[in-house]
Design an enzyme around this catalytic site. Structure first.
Site, short mmCIF file in Angstrom:
data_model
loop_
_atom_site.label_atom_id
_atom_site.label_comp_id
_atom_site.label_asym_id
_atom_site.label_seq_id
_atom_site.Cartn_x
_atom_site.Cartn_y
_atom_site.Cartn_z
N ASP A 79 3.67 -2.91 -1.22
CA ASP A 79 3.85 -1.46 -1.22
C ASP A 79 5.06 -1.03 -2.05
O ASP A 79 5.97 -1.79 -2.31
CB ASP A 79 4.01 -0.95 0.21
N GLU A 80 5.03 0.22 -2.48
CA GLU A 80 6.17 0.93 -3.07
C GLU A 80 6.82 0.16 -4.21
O GLU A 80 8.03 -0.03 -4.24
CB GLU A 80 7.19 1.27 -1.98
#
Length: 528
Positions: free
Chosen positions: A344-345
């Site tokens: 993620d991210e």
């Protein structure tokens, strides 16, 4: 001062906590909506089917024993642990024996039955009459879930650590046929932002088992800390585990510590899913091995909470040797089927770089006999049908469906237990808004995302990120009572759930939580 009563059990010990409600009453079968009369049922999550049985209920007395029908070691361990639990509060002897036949009069009987195949892995039948209490299941996990229901049917002071001057322990006369809606019923604990000890993680496991959850997702690494020893990469724990959010000593688990957590969870029929976040959220690892860093910022120990700036150098072959070492060692001490790669991210890579990394990481995970799970961003890559995409903020996880992969739902505005309850709540964040108890409870997973049906969803998971909680008391405050709400979303058929019933059943649990020393938020939505 907060009082915690610590329970000590053997390897197959039962969970620490259960729930309390008012008088038992009928819960309708899952073909009709619940009626107001159902609000007195004692169980969270509500069973798929519960009906009253005519006549008096069962009385647990000094003469009551636990009978285990059949020669199954797991079933016997469940019976022995339950008897040990019952002895504590009652002072009764609770002899445990292997049943020689169908006679169960005056006892609590546990039985595995091959003809109960439709109950699946975790379903059970529980029947209580004046004569006996009988729990029947297809598999040991089902017996364990049924025993938790029986615990909930007993008066809340059954949780006492000391013998009480009570001579009657009633169980209402009823019949339950129950099994979960979703196979994956999880909660995530972030031990990277703030470190939690083995015992604290075990306390959280007890809460999961209390509500019939079956997955503990451990977020073991992030920018602020690396929390598990890797023998082939010793600097990861020694250097990367040396701090946490806000500073402080941090900490890490030895591989023996991690295996202790895994075994404790297994004894409660909970599977541990380890997460090593990659290619981003990797600063703590890169401090230990800076030659693998392609982060936007200089590599140094980090105690803040902003995200997206750290990354592995995904174009270096050395990076994949590094990932291989980590996945190999953790997989070898993880009996569960899944390895979580985060994903993620990631703001420091191109889309092509990101996709190539995820596909190679997926191959490494599969090489060591595990299936990959990752946050929704992994859906940008080509996924195997066995991979799971964990939704958290958008509909992008639906892209995983084209490969035959399935989805775990963790919508932040419903299931993130680290969000504030209200703007005034001291603990928690609010980037996804505030999440009160009703927000966590009053939604249907099958209707949550456009184009996603119930067949596409393997389950639900409630993450608890640890930017703000620094100890288990704070974790409990954020989790409770929302964890109970999510548990009912995960287990109970949609047509058998109703907010007014739930809020009254939830309110009646407070006395039991007080016995257990569980910290919780007294939501104004609940009539405590």
């Amino acid at each position: 001062m907060r009082r915690r009563q610590t329970l000590r059990y053997s390897k197959r010990a039962l969970v620490l906590a259960v729930t309390i409600f008012g008088a038992a009453c009928q819960v309708p079968a899952p073909t009709t909506k619940p009626q107001p009369a159902a609000i007195g049922a004692r169980i969270i999550p509500a069973p798929a089917s519960l009906r009253l049985v005519s006549g008096a209920g069962f009385e647990v007395t000094r003469a009551t024993g636990v009978l285990v029908d059949g020669n199954n070691a797991e079933a016997m361990a469940i019976g022995q642990a339950f008897a040990a639990f019952l002895r504590r509060a009652t002072g009764f002897p609770f002899a445990v024996s292997q049943a020689a036949g169908p006679g169960t009069s005056g006892n609590i009987a546990l039985r595995l039955a091959t003809d109960r195949g439709p109950l699946g892995e975790e379903g059970y039948e529980l029947t209580a009459t004046s004569d006996s209490v009988r729990i029947v299941a297809n598999r040991p996990a089902g017996l364990f879930r049924g025993v938790q229901t029986l615990r909930q049917l007993l008066p809340f002071d059954i949780e006492s650590d000391i013998g009480l001057a009570r001579y009657e322990w009633p169980v209402p006369a009823l019949s339950i046929v129950d099994q979960p809606r979703f196979a994956w019923r999880g909660a995530m604990l972030d031990v990277a932002r703030h470190f939690f000890t083995v015992r604290e993680v075990q306390q959280y496991i007890d809460l999961l088992a209390l509500y019939k959850l079956n997955v503990l997702h451990l977020h073991l690494s992030d920018d602020q800390g690396w929390r598990i020893a890797i023998n082939s990469r010793p600097k990861l724990a020694a250097i990367g585990g040396s701090t946490q959010v806000g500073g402080g000593p941090g900490g890490f688990y030895t591989q023996q510590d991690y295996q202790d957590i895994v075994r404790y969870a297994q004894a409660r029929y909970i599977t541990v899913v380890p997460e090593i976040d990659m290619p981003g959220h990797t600063n703590a690892a890169l401090v230990a091995y800076p030659e693998l860093s392609c982060s936007i910022r200089p590599t140094a120990l980090f105690t803040g909470i902003d995200v997206g700036w750290s990354t592995l150098c995904v174009d270096k072959e050395e990076t994949y040797a590094f990932v291989n070492d980590i996945v190999r060692e953790i997989s070898a001490i993880t009996p569960g089927s899944y390895f979580h790669v985060g994903g993620d991210e990631v703001k420091a890579l191109t889309n092509d770089q990101y996709k190539r990394f995820i596909e190679r990481a997926q191959g490494i995970v599969n090489r060591y006999g595990k299936k990959m799970i990752g946050w929704e961003e992994i859906s940008k890559a080509r996924l195997n049908p066995t991979t799971l995409a964990q939704q958290w903020k958008s509909d992008s996880a639906t892209a995983a469906l084209q490969y035959g992969a399935k989805i775990v739902l963790s919508p932040a505005r419903k299931a993130y237990l680290d969000m504030k309850y209200t703007p005034a709540t001291e603990l928690g964040l609010n980037w996804a808004g505030v999440v009160e108890v009703r927000d966590a409870y009053d939604w249907d997973p099958a209707a949550y995302m456009s184009g996603v049906t119930e067949r596409d969803i393997v389950g639900i998971e409630a993450p608890l990120w640890s930017e703000t909680p620094r100890n288990m008391t704070a974790v409990e405050y954020l989790a409770m009572p929302r964890l109970a709400a999510i548990a009912e979303v995960e287990w109970t058929p949609q047509v058998s759930r109703e907010w007014e019933s739930f809020r009254l059943r939830l309110a009646a649990q407070a006395p039991r939580w007080h016995y257990l020393g569980v910290n919780y938020y007294r939501s104004p939505q609940i009539p405590w």
